[in-house]
Design a protein around this motif. Sequence first.
Motif, PDB file in Angstrom:
ATOM      1  N   VAL A   1       0.807  -1.400  -0.046  1.00 38.42           N
ATOM      2  CA  VAL A   1      -0.002  -0.105  -0.146  1.00 38.42           C
ATOM      3  C   VAL A   1       0.950   1.232  -0.158  1.00 38.42           C
ATOM      4  O   VAL A   1       0.670   2.455  -0.741  1.00 38.42           O
ATOM      5  CB  VAL A   1      -1.018   0.036   1.218  1.00 38.42           C
ATOM      6  CG1 VAL A   1      -1.695   1.150   1.148  1.00 38.42           C
ATOM      7  CG2 VAL A   1      -1.812  -1.259   1.132  1.00 38.42           C
ATOM      8  N   ALA A   2       1.978   1.289   0.808  1.00 37.14           N
ATOM      9  CA  ALA A   2       2.731   2.503   0.944  1.00 37.14           C
ATOM     10  C   ALA A   2       3.463   2.692  -0.391  1.00 37.14           C
ATOM     11  O   ALA A   2       3.487   3.827  -0.714  1.00 37.14           O
ATOM     12  CB  ALA A   2       3.899   2.151   1.874  1.00 37.14           C
TER      13      ALA A   2
ATOM     14  N   ILE B   1       0.882   4.289  -3.021  1.00 40.15           N
ATOM     15  CA  ILE B   1       0.674   5.790  -2.546  1.00 40.15           C
ATOM     16  C   ILE B   1       1.865   6.459  -3.280  1.00 40.15           C
ATOM     17  O   ILE B   1       1.620   7.591  -3.919  1.00 40.15           O
ATOM     18  CB  ILE B   1       0.601   5.708  -1.007  1.00 40.15           C
ATOM     19  CG1 ILE B   1      -0.904   5.058  -0.688  1.00 40.15           C
ATOM     20  CG2 ILE B   1       0.302   7.450  -0.814  1.00 40.15           C
ATOM     21  CD1 ILE B   1      -1.234   5.190   1.064  1.00 40.15           C
ATOM     22  N   THR B   2       3.148   6.102  -3.095  1.00 40.73           N
ATOM     23  CA  THR B   2       4.265   6.777  -3.343  1.00 40.73           C
ATOM     24  C   THR B   2       4.142   6.966  -4.778  1.00 40.73           C
ATOM     25  O   THR B   2       4.212   7.950  -5.527  1.00 40.73           O
ATOM     26  CB  THR B   2       5.346   6.033  -2.991  1.00 40.73           C
ATOM     27  OG1 THR B   2       5.259   5.467  -1.645  1.00 40.73           O
ATOM     28  CG2 THR B   2       6.722   6.785  -3.286  1.00 40.73           C
TER      29      THR B   2
ATOM     30  N   ALA C   1       1.538   6.831  -6.698  1.00 40.60           N
ATOM     31  CA  ALA C   1       0.365   7.571  -7.284  1.00 40.60           C
ATOM     32  C   ALA C   1       0.775   9.085  -7.030  1.00 40.60           C
ATOM     33  O   ALA C   1       0.314  10.154  -7.787  1.00 40.60           O
ATOM     34  CB  ALA C   1      -0.869   7.362  -6.648  1.00 40.60           C
ATOM     35  N   ARG C   2       1.807   9.433  -6.074  1.00 39.53           N
ATOM     36  CA  ARG C   2       2.221  10.900  -5.733  1.00 39.53           C
ATOM     37  C   ARG C   2       3.163  11.416  -6.492  1.00 39.53           C
ATOM     38  O   ARG C   2       3.648  12.559  -6.653  1.00 39.53           O
ATOM     39  CB  ARG C   2       2.513  11.172  -4.166  1.00 39.53           C
ATOM     40  CG  ARG C   2       1.210  10.662  -3.352  1.00 39.53           C
ATOM     41  CD  ARG C   2       1.560  10.795  -1.932  1.00 39.53           C
ATOM     42  NE  ARG C   2       2.184  11.803  -1.603  1.00 39.53           N
ATOM     43  CZ  ARG C   2       1.856  13.042  -1.114  1.00 39.53           C
ATOM     44  NH1 ARG C   2       0.333  13.256  -0.917  1.00 39.53           N
ATOM     45  NH2 ARG C   2       2.528  14.176  -0.726  1.00 39.53           N
TER      46      ARG C   2
ATOM     47  N   ILE D   1      -9.614  11.924  -3.766  1.00 39.61           N
ATOM     48  CA  ILE D   1      -9.088  11.203  -2.628  1.00 39.61           C
ATOM     49  C   ILE D   1     -10.473  10.560  -1.674  1.00 39.61           C
ATOM     50  O   ILE D   1     -10.392   9.522  -1.505  1.00 39.61           O
ATOM     51  CB  ILE D   1      -8.351  12.088  -1.700  1.00 39.61           C
ATOM     52  CG1 ILE D   1      -7.022  12.422  -2.487  1.00 39.61           C
ATOM     53  CG2 ILE D   1      -8.129  11.552  -0.485  1.00 39.61           C
ATOM     54  CD1 ILE D   1      -6.227  13.532  -1.872  1.00 39.61           C
TER      55      ILE D   1
ATOM     56  N   GLY E   1      -6.433  -0.825   0.394  1.00 38.47           N
ATOM     57  CA  GLY E   1      -5.622   0.489   0.043  1.00 38.47           C
ATOM     58  C   GLY E   1      -5.301   0.211  -1.634  1.00 38.47           C
ATOM     59  O   GLY E   1      -5.006   1.535  -2.244  1.00 38.47           O
TER      60      GLY E   1
ATOM     61  N   SER F   1      -8.196   1.745  -3.412  1.00 34.17           N
ATOM     62  CA  SER F   1      -8.238   3.268  -3.332  1.00 34.17           C
ATOM     63  C   SER F   1      -7.308   3.949  -4.178  1.00 34.17           C
ATOM     64  O   SER F   1      -7.645   4.822  -4.840  1.00 34.17           O
ATOM     65  CB  SER F   1      -7.974   3.645  -1.657  1.00 34.17           C
ATOM     66  OG  SER F   1      -8.929   3.248  -0.904  1.00 34.17           O
ATOM     67  N   VAL F   2      -6.139   3.415  -4.203  1.00 33.42           N
ATOM     68  CA  VAL F   2      -5.145   4.156  -4.962  1.00 33.42           C
ATOM     69  C   VAL F   2      -5.480   4.023  -6.501  1.00 33.42           C
ATOM     70  O   VAL F   2      -5.318   4.794  -7.308  1.00 33.42           O
ATOM     71  CB  VAL F   2      -3.601   3.746  -4.537  1.00 33.42           C
ATOM     72  CG1 VAL F   2      -2.456   4.345  -5.416  1.00 33.42           C
ATOM     73  CG2 VAL F   2      -3.286   3.719  -3.012  1.00 33.42           C
TER      74      VAL F   2
ATOM     75  N   TYR G   1      -8.274   6.207  -7.328  1.00 35.96           N
ATOM     76  CA  TYR G   1      -7.647   7.679  -7.327  1.00 35.96           C
ATOM     77  C   TYR G   1      -6.864   7.809  -8.549  1.00 35.96           C
ATOM     78  O   TYR G   1      -6.972   8.798  -9.326  1.00 35.96           O
ATOM     79  CB  TYR G   1      -6.674   7.867  -6.384  1.00 35.96           C
ATOM     80  CG  TYR G   1      -5.968   9.292  -6.298  1.00 35.96           C
ATOM     81  CD1 TYR G   1      -6.677  10.195  -5.918  1.00 35.96           C
ATOM     82  CD2 TYR G   1      -4.552   9.203  -6.446  1.00 35.96           C
ATOM     83  CE1 TYR G   1      -6.117  11.587  -5.855  1.00 35.96           C
ATOM     84  CE2 TYR G   1      -4.062  10.488  -6.738  1.00 35.96           C
ATOM     85  CZ  TYR G   1      -4.612  11.635  -6.120  1.00 35.96           C
ATOM     86  OH  TYR G   1      -4.067  12.767  -6.246  1.00 35.96           O
TER      87      TYR G   1
END
Lengths: 758, 138
Positions: free
Chosen positions: A590-591, A594-595, A597-598, A666, B11, B14-15, B18
């Motif tokens: 998950v981390a 997220i990275t 995506a950012r 979000i 998770g 969600s991503v 997004y």
Amino acid sequence: MIWALLCAHAVACIAIVALGDRAGRGVFGVAAVPAAITTVWAATLLGGDEAPTAQRQWVEGLDLSFTFAVGPLGALMTVIVSGIGFCVFVYSAGYFSAGTPGIARFGATLLAFSTAMVGLVWADSIWTLFIFWELTSITSFLLVGHKSTSAANRAAARRALLITVSGGLALLAGFVLVADSAGTARLSEMGAVDGTTATVAAVLVMCAAATKSAQVPFHVWLPGAMAAPTPVSAYLHSATMVKAGVLLVALASPVFADVSAWTPLGVAFGGVSVMWGAIGALRQHDAKLILAWGTISQLGLIITLLSVGSGKATFAAISIVTAHAIFKAALFMVVGEIDIRTGTRDIRELSGLHRTMPLTFAVAAVSAASMAGVPPLLGFPAKEAAVEAVLGLSGAEQWSVGVIVIAGSVLTVAYTTRFLLGVFATNGEATEVAAQRTAMTAPLAVLGALSLVGFIFLDQVTKIVKPAATQVNKKSDVYKLIQWPGLTDAFMISAGIVAVGLVVGVVVARRSGSTPRPLGARAVDSLIDAVLIGATRLTGRVQHGSLPVYVATMAATAALAATPFLWAIDTDALYKWDSPAQAVLAGLAVATAITAARVGSRLGAAVGLGGVGLAVSGLFVAHGAPDLALTQLLVETVVVVGFVIGLGHLARQFPPVGDLWRTVRIVVSAMAGIAVAVALAASASNPTGQPPLEAIAQEGVEDGGGNNLVNVILTDIRALDTLGEVVVLLVVAVGILALVRPQKADSAAPALDAEVTL
Amino acid sequence: MSVALLFAVSGLTSVGIYLITARSLSRIVLGFSLLGHAAVLALLAAGGPAGDAPLADHASIESSANPLPQALSLTAIVISFGLTLFLLALARRQHVLTGDDLVEDDIEDQRIAHLEEVELGSEHDLSDKELDGEDADS
């Protein structure tokens, strides 16, 4: 016989369509055949006790069937519908020239209407009645819009359709309520109902009748419907379809006899329509529109009398229905003939027709006199009955109905006078008149003569009308139509009505601009326009074309739809982790996601994707799925390589995004994630059985001959699926090849565009 | 059901969502890829707890993980692999034609949104000259 007649109509319809325009006016000959047969058949039923029925199951278990029962009222209406239909078909053969385009379409639609109308008057089940009711609305729409090249005609047709079908919806709702509280859908078995449900049903049914019978404020479609060819006006919009509302009130009044709102509502609709229609008729210059507004007024009178519910009033109403069908159809045909032979219907332009069209004038004079209630014509005893009915009432009812009947009759005489003077009197130079057409003259002469013949054989008419009225109201049994009542109160009132009406008619004959302007079609049209514009605006708002917003909307909707799963979760079915490694790897996946995506650069995102793939592979291993882990590793490598190759030419950084939209995204994605977790947890909380591990293991080892159960499932148990999967990959490969082949495809693309723009 | 696995599924979903609501086609490809991972993990989680690899000669059937969702997941992985590559090819094509990989608003939908003005105009023309019998004086 009922089925045979309906089939005959349908066959004739199909035959007309098959013949097409090359049959010319012959199509009306075909159409007249079923109408003639039906008229003769129904005429044999008139006055008799026989009531043929027919039934066919439609949906078993829903009490849904096509049920017909031709009672005395049905027989009378059938003679009116099919008899006038026959006259109209003959008349149409004269009205249209031989080479008119669309003549077959017109003939077929007119006959289809005729079919729907006889189905309507024969219906016993309210569902059957509803279906034919709607069919008459649809065929009326097609006929009003027959000359579809004119925008005004299309608008008029649309208005007629929308008003009558919204009435149809009200009718359906009312019928559902009635069937529920009466416990049956058969009109012949239905008893009186009362209570709140019945009141609501009564209001709905009365509104439906008012839309169909063009009662104020739903009347606006009828004058517009005069855009239809005159045979249609004579048939649908004076004699038959508009009577469907009247018939509905007649059939429903025994059912709603105990509902206190029924009578006032009907009297209100009818009373306002009597006045408004007559005022409208006084201010028109188009002869056809004078008659149309007159029809609104007359229908109002009939509905008033039917709603009153006294035996005499019902009897008078049915008598007027009969007389009105005859004289109004004849008058419309007169106007149609004048239109065809002089080229105008405007009473300011017509002049001297009483000399140049003597036969037509005679018919018009007789029919108009019948409309005004002058003896010795059929309209007179009918109107006498109405006046007698008023005298038989008492209290406020007598007062209100009396005003409606008497004032309405005065105005009727007035606009009738104005019609006759306007159309036929000498008013300057005589209008030029073309040659007579026998096919037009004959039916209108027959209908004109009927008003007179009906009066002469009034006892026979009574024998026909009385059972029909008795079917609606048992108390009508004792009344009869009287040729010469003597100098009774009613006769004095009638004489007064005619005298006052004549004076008013002569006074306003030439000046009509001074009468008040009725609320009109424009209000309805702007309402329709407003709805259409609102719909377009809403569509523009909802269907905005932005793919991301569509996706976000769908995700949010799906997430909200998962809410009920919250209550299905059993926390005992959940545990922290299978192994600590699983928790670590899950966090890592998950981390990394997220990275990825950012991160702002495309390359970084590709690497992040690879990282997620690795972590997921780890999760597979921890779960006990080495095959998956291996496949995932291979796939991930190829995807990352593909990513770098495929998008290598693009700018390194992603374009920037707005803050608000980012926040929305979000929120939506968090909702979607939670929803998926909730749904999964709910599914784990409600297991439906144990996995068939033993069976799979046994079959895999013994039949498949392999120890790796996953592989055996793929290659043996689901071999066909795996083949499909390979085919998918092949298709993808071909597709990718076609998309990325650079030179050829790119040079071809502009050429294609050029062709398209040509 | 393992909460850790649920967390991973949630998770990644969600991503994924997004990313697929982005305008850039390459981000959408990323999003689809992540959603594919989430779907496979969800299948596994729904199939039962973790265990030994389902190899009949190495582990007893009681202690091994459920092989059926694994077989389904294999298919899912391969199909999402194909989908991802195809989307990448589309993004590349878009880049060749327009110079970037942004998803534009649908032209047909925009045309519908503009209908409003067109219809307003035509309806007004129509209501001015209709035969309703009430314009006789004017």
